[in-house]
Motif scaffolding. Structure first.
Motif, PDB file in Angstrom:
ATOM      1  N   VAL A 415       9.754   8.201  -3.286  1.00  0.00           N
ATOM      2  CA  VAL A 415       9.042   7.955  -2.040  1.00  0.00           C
ATOM      3  C   VAL A 415       8.092   6.775  -2.237  1.00  0.00           C
ATOM      4  O   VAL A 415       7.334   6.732  -3.206  1.00  0.00           O
ATOM      5  N   ILE A 416       8.137   5.797  -1.323  1.00  0.00           N
ATOM      6  CA  ILE A 416       7.237   4.649  -1.346  1.00  0.00           C
ATOM      7  C   ILE A 416       6.335   4.743  -0.125  1.00  0.00           C
ATOM      8  O   ILE A 416       6.812   4.793   1.013  1.00  0.00           O
ATOM      9  N   LEU A 417       5.025   4.797  -0.354  1.00  0.00           N
ATOM     10  CA  LEU A 417       4.050   4.948   0.719  1.00  0.00           C
ATOM     11  C   LEU A 417       3.076   3.782   0.712  1.00  0.00           C
ATOM     12  O   LEU A 417       2.732   3.255  -0.352  1.00  0.00           O
ATOM     13  N   ALA A 418       2.612   3.423   1.910  1.00  0.00           N
ATOM     14  CA  ALA A 418       1.601   2.378   2.061  1.00  0.00           C
ATOM     15  C   ALA A 418       0.445   2.931   2.875  1.00  0.00           C
ATOM     16  O   ALA A 418       0.652   3.461   3.980  1.00  0.00           O
ATOM     17  N   GLY A 419      -0.754   2.806   2.339  1.00  0.00           N
ATOM     18  CA  GLY A 419      -1.957   3.165   3.077  1.00  0.00           C
ATOM     19  C   GLY A 419      -2.527   1.915   3.726  1.00  0.00           C
ATOM     20  O   GLY A 419      -2.825   0.934   3.038  1.00  0.00           O
ATOM     21  N   THR A 420      -2.669   1.923   5.032  1.00  0.00           N
ATOM     22  CA  THR A 420      -3.069   0.731   5.777  1.00  0.00           C
ATOM     23  C   THR A 420      -4.439   0.943   6.428  1.00  0.00           C
ATOM     24  O   THR A 420      -5.066   1.985   6.268  1.00  0.00           O
ATOM     25  N   ASN A 421      -4.860  -0.052   7.200  1.00  0.00           N
ATOM     26  CA  ASN A 421      -6.093   0.100   7.966  1.00  0.00           C
ATOM     27  C   ASN A 421      -5.894   0.968   9.192  1.00  0.00           C
ATOM     28  O   ASN A 421      -6.860   1.296   9.885  1.00  0.00           O
TER      29      ASN A 421
END
Length: 695
Positions: A415-421
């Motif tokens: 799983v590849i996750l990105a935490g954004t604004n």
């Protein structure tokens, strides 16, 4: 398979390092200690200048004090120098000397400050010195006379200055007590009579015909209070003058006695930062605006938009030898190149990197697969991926909508996750999808894995269905995957999901309103805001407040090692606690201030530390607390291991890589009165970059 990939990764890195060093040695370069910059390419580009004797030799100015140059017409770039070792200088003007191509002048300014100056190099950019009379001046414009190359005119926040000896000495030629001729944003010199000078200010333009003895306001036809960004004078007919302002584009046919507003560009209140005239077809003029590039083929009667209106154009370069070759310096997208007079453009950023890297993740099953996230990149930013351990990068941001990236995670389950604004996103079939809209919910079984001799149960995916979940819209500072869980520190507290990033929920037992820093090892969690810290030993079911180290005023970094030692850093240095925060020890064997990153490298059983004010990466071996360090040559945000190398993120210049990782003999040193054990590396002392880097 993993072993094979590791070997492939190390081979790529070693070959890259060897190639870099051989290239440097072949050029006889003696650069200061530095790691090699690798991109991702692109970012903010501000200005162009060309070598008068060689149109393929082009200079590029940036927003971080760097000067680049290209010897192939802008196809590729290399660093020349960072002016005054400062990353806060905007370089909007570079002037090569027409008589001496080794002599360069750079005019710079600083955002939200009257600071700036003029720097001169007499050896092609290897060494620089500040011009004394322009010291501290915010220089917004500078031009060289075509008829008298020794005459230079500069516009600053204080007024108009002139040099008659190629920039060696300067004198203010606008009235020092003027309430009007200041905040000078643009300068133009008549191509025939160098005493005729035009100056555009933040509130209308001015003109002198006697070298600055007298000045006349040339506002007839202009909308009042127009910021004048660019002025050009027709080289064949100096009575034709063009001026761009926040209120539109204007043209005069009587040497600026009267201007007429040029129609044809919609929303004319856009900012037109640059006007550029085709040197071989004078009726062709390009207008670089904050909403794309426009062009007229009939001296302003009609205009066509050539690019996306989302493009912010800072400068336009037209090749004097081949006007079909056009370069754009843009915000976020770097350099764009056209070979058909602007009909189409493509990125031309090889070697140029001005990215703010804020997040990093490595695929645990493929050591060569890396991800980085950037901020302030809009559509040109987001996430970049590398399949060769950082040697090259590709943008991988579809679906992110121009969001800033503050955290990344790559889990054992793929799983590849990105935490954004604005929330958490998952990479799914090459597209980022909002984890708060729909998720891919997997039914899982379990497998056993061994970590440092301990058996852990890890869930694995069996099947998948889609289901809606709560929408997440907060800023996500950190993503921390564990064997069976993923935690996210956000601007509104702590979130929790299963190992696949499904079913995000808030952790109500934690009382912190904001979780900027988060460290997780098994069931132990440490969460911190800038001023507070709490610890849980039962996977977040219950928390206890922990006092910060007495000498620490604010948290800026946090980590937890496998022995459950808590590491915390800030302006005052690095601290550790082996009793869950009951007591703290400061690591006085390292001269550390302004700690901005602490990372536990399990494979090396070490803590990696970087500081915002130094170029060093420190390594603390957890079992015996021995310290190693490497001088990267760059101010860093963080460092991470890739095989037997380190990669690091600079403050503004993308990713850099350690060229070689072979420790020399350990030598003792003394820092702040305490003994420390340090080691240098061959990579830190070798010439390891393809161009001299002055830090």
């Amino acid at each position: 398979m993993t072993t094979l990939l590791s070997r492939m990764t190390l081979r790529v890195l070693r070959l890259s390092a060897v190639g870099i060093m051989l290239f440097c040695l072949s050029l006889g370069l003696q650069a200061e200690v530095t790691w090699f910059p690798l991109g991702p390419f692109g970012g903010d580009a501000r200005s162009f200048a060309t070598d008068p004797r060689n149109p393929k030799h082009i200079y590029l100015g940036t927003t971080t004090g760097w000067v680049y140059d290209s010897h192939d017409g802008g196809a590729s770039w290399k660093r020349v120098a960072q002016i005054a070792h400062r990353n806060d200088l905007i370089i909007d003007h570079i002037l090569p000397d027409a008589n001496d191509p080794q002599r360069l002048l750079v005019a710079a300014w600083k955002v939200d400050s009257p600071d700036g100056g003029l720097w001169i190099s007499d050896d092609g950019g290897v060494n620089w010195y500040a011009q004394a009379e322009m010291h501290g001046q915010s220089i917004r414009a500078i031009a060289r006379s075509q008829s008298n190359p020794n005459e230079l005119v500069a516009g600053t926040l204080r007024g108009v200055y002139r040099s008659l000896d190629g920039g060696a000495h300067w004198k203010q030629i606008s009235p020092k007590d003027s309430t009007e001729i200041h905040e000078v944003e643009s300068i133009a010199i008549d191509p025939v009579n160098p005493d005729i000078i035009y100056a555009g200010t933040w509130h209308l333009p001015w003109k002198t015909v006697d070298g600055g003895v007298h000045w006349t306001n040339i506002k007839q036809g202009l909308i009042d209070d127009s910021d004048v960004f660019s002025i050009i004078v027709d080289p064949a007919d100096p009575k034709v003058v063009y001026a761009s302002a926040c209120s539109g584009i204007y043209k005069s046919v009587d040497a600026a006695a009267k201007f007429t507003k040029i129609q044809g560009i919609p929303s004319t209140a856009r900012r037109t930062r640059k006007l550029a005239q085709d040197p071989k077809h004078l009726d062709t003029i390009f207008a670089g605006t904050t909403e794309g590039l426009y062009r007229t083929l009939d001296a302003g009667a009609h205009w066509n938009l050539l690019t996306s209106p989302d493009l912010i154009v800072n400068d336009v370069y037209i090749d004097p030898a081949n006007p079909d070759h056009v370069l754009l310096a843009t915000d976020r997208g770097g350099v764009l190149s056209s070979n058909n007079a602007g009909e189409s453009f493509e990125a031309s950023n090889a070697g140029f990197s001005s990215r703010q890297i804020t997040a990093y993740a490595a695929d645990p099953h493929n050591p060569a697969r890396l991800y980085v996230g950037v901020v302030n990149g809009k559509q040109a930013g987001g996430v970049f991926a590398s399949n060769d351990a950082g040697v090259s990068w590709q943008q991988d941001s579809s679906g992110l909508g121009g969001r800033d990236i503050f955290s990344l995670a790559a889990t054992e389950d793929g799983v590849i996750l990105a935490g954004t604004n604005h929330g958490i996103f998952r990479l799914q079939d090459g597209e980022w999808v909002d984890a708060g809209v729909t998720v891919l919910a997997r039914h899982a079984g379990t497998v056993s894995t061994a970590v440092k001799g301990k058996t852990r149960e890890r869930r694995v995916s069996r099947s998948a269905t889609r289901q809606p979940v709560e929408h997440l819209d907060e800023l996500v500072y950190s993503l921390n995957p564990e064997v069976n869980d993923i935690y996210a520190g956000t601007s509104s507290g702590l979130l929790h999901a299963d190992a696949f990033g499904n079913n995000w929920s808030r952790v109500p037992s934690l009382k912190l309103d904001e979780v900027r820093y988060l460290a997780v090892q098994g069931r132990t969690l440490v969460a911190a805001s800038l001023k507070e810290m709490e610890i849980s030993s039962n996977a977040g079911e219950a928390w206890k407040p922990v006092p910060l180290p007495g000498a620490l005023t604010q948290v800026s970094a946090l980590a937890l090692d496998d022995d459950h030692t808590v590491w915390v850093g800030g302006r005052e240095g690095l601290f550790r606690s082996s009793d869950m925060g009951a007591t703290w020890q400061q690591t006085r064997d390292m001269a550390l201030n302004d700690v901005d990153s602490i990372y536990f490298d399990r494979s090396g059983d070490r803590i990696l530390v970087t500081t915002a004010q130094s170029s060093f990466v420190f390594s603390v071996h957890v079992p015996d607390h021995k310290v190693h360090y490497w001088n990267s040559g760059w101010k860093l945000r963080f460092a991470r291991p890739v095989g037997d190398h380190l990669v690091a993120a600079t403050l503004f210049d993308g990713i850099v890589i350690q060229p070689k990782m072979v420790d020399s003999a350990v030598v003792p040193t003394r820092t702040n009165g305490a003994a420390a054990t340090v080691a240098t590396t061959a990579g830190a002392s070798a010439t390891a970059t393809a161009s001299p880097v002055k830090r």
